[in-house]
Write an enzyme that holds these catalytic residues in place. Structure first.
Site: not given
Length: 363
Positions: A258-261, A278
């Site tokens: 996912g995003h920001n991982v 995140s």
């Protein structure tokens, strides 16, 4: 291409015995091996199958009595499975991509294609993109504007790389992988039913229908050196900062990041793993197949999760986790044992109740 047993031993740094001038051109399972094959018999149970095939040479464990298996030569490795990594690289003739840029490929004039690059049919490289020296792009690969791919990449057919993605050296991406799609980020004008359910653990009193507004992904994806991405795996770009995949990480097929991982170095992310936005993951972490990781949590270095584990909260470094919700593996296995005993316990309680009832009736 044939290789002698001596050449293989020198390349892998292991010991060879017997007729080391014997040449082999392929590897095979012991029972299926032909005279020109190297049988892979890396433990005694496999070596027992050598007699079923026709191999004259085999890779065995250090100290194996290779002559007792009727072989002419043997490779003896302290850790045969590790030696197999080098052996497979030596014997692999590759996918056969042709050098040069195919006439149907579309390369933007502002893209930079470094030396000795192969770009297959109907691939697209956008404006300002950089493809490092010695890289291979298969058919129908898309590289977005401003993306940077380091030297010696192997990007198989159908891979999609979004704009502004930065990738290190010796990158491998398998068929259909997607890197740099927008993150799954949506918000409602007022707290949504999902937000309330998470806060209250189920109570949605006063929830009302709302439409979702899209939060655009302004970050990108940064990938370190020696990373491998499996077929149809997906890595989303960050919302503001980049999604980061550390050096040496290996992602299996159908993994979702996912995003920001942020993922540290040398992690194994197995098939069907999903990591929520995140979340921060340390180095040398192994997430078993179908592991689910909630958003906005932290997993420490050297953590291992068993298959289908669901991680809903932070995990300290070094833990081995299993189950839903995830807990220490030994605790989860003990709980499972207790659950298996429940039917017998219930039957015992029912018998005791019946016994007490009968005694009361007799009194």
């Amino acid at each position: 291409m044939p290789h002698t047993i001596a050449e293989i031993a020198a390349a892998l740094g292991i010991r060879a015995e017997g007729d080391t001038a014997l040449a082999v051109s392929a590897v095979a399972e012991p029972a299926r091996a032909r005279p020109g094959d190297l049988a892979l018999a890396m433990k005694p149970a496999f070596a027992e199958q050598i007699a079923q095939g026709r191999a004259q040479a085999a890779m065995l464990w250090d100290g194996a009595d290779w002559q007792s298996y009727g072989l002419r030569a043997a490779l003896l490795a302290p850790r045969p499975r590790y030696a197999m990594a080098g052996l497979s690289a030596l014997m692999d003739e590759g996918p056969g991509y042709r050098p040069g840029v195919h006439q149907t490929a579309i390369i933007d004039p502002e893209a930079k294609i470094e030396g000795d690059v192969s770009i297959g049919p109907y691939s697209v490289v956008g404006a300002g993109a950089v493809v490092g020296a010695g890289s291979v792009l298969g058919a129908q690969v898309f590289v977005g504007n401003g993306s940077q791919i380091g030297p010696s990449a192997l990007i198989h057919s159908g891979v999609r790389i979004g704009h502004g993605v930065r990738i290190g050296r010796r990158f491998i991406a398998h068929f259909g992988a997607s890197i740099g799609a927008d993150g799954f980020s949506f918000v409602t004008p007022e707290p949504s039913s999902a937000e309330k359910a998470r806060e209250t653990l189920g109570d949605q009193t006063g929830a009302k229908a709302q439409s979702y507004a899209r939060i655009h992904s302004l970050g990108s994806v940064a990938i370190g050196d020696d990373v491998e991405i499996g077929a149809n795996a997906c890595i989303d770009r960050g919302t503001v900062r980049d999604t980061v995949i550390g050096a040496g990480c290996k992602l299996d097929n159908l993994a979702q990041i996912g995003h920001n991982v942020t993922i540290g170095s040398d992690c194994l992310i197995c098939a069907l793993v999903g990591i929520g936005g995140s979340t921060r993951i340390g180095s040398n972490v192994v997430l078993g197949g179908q592991t689910g990781v909630s958003d906005n949590i932290f997993i420490g270095d050297n953590v291992v999760t068993g298959g289908a584990t669901k991680v809903l909260s932070n995990v300290p470094a070094g833990r081995v986790m299993l189950g839903y919700p995830a807990m220490k593996m030994e605790a989860q296995l003990d709980l499972y044992k207790q659950l298996r005993r429940l039917p017998r316990l219930i039957a015992d309680v029912a018998m005791l109740k019946k016994s007490v009832s009968n005694r009361d009736a007799n009194d």
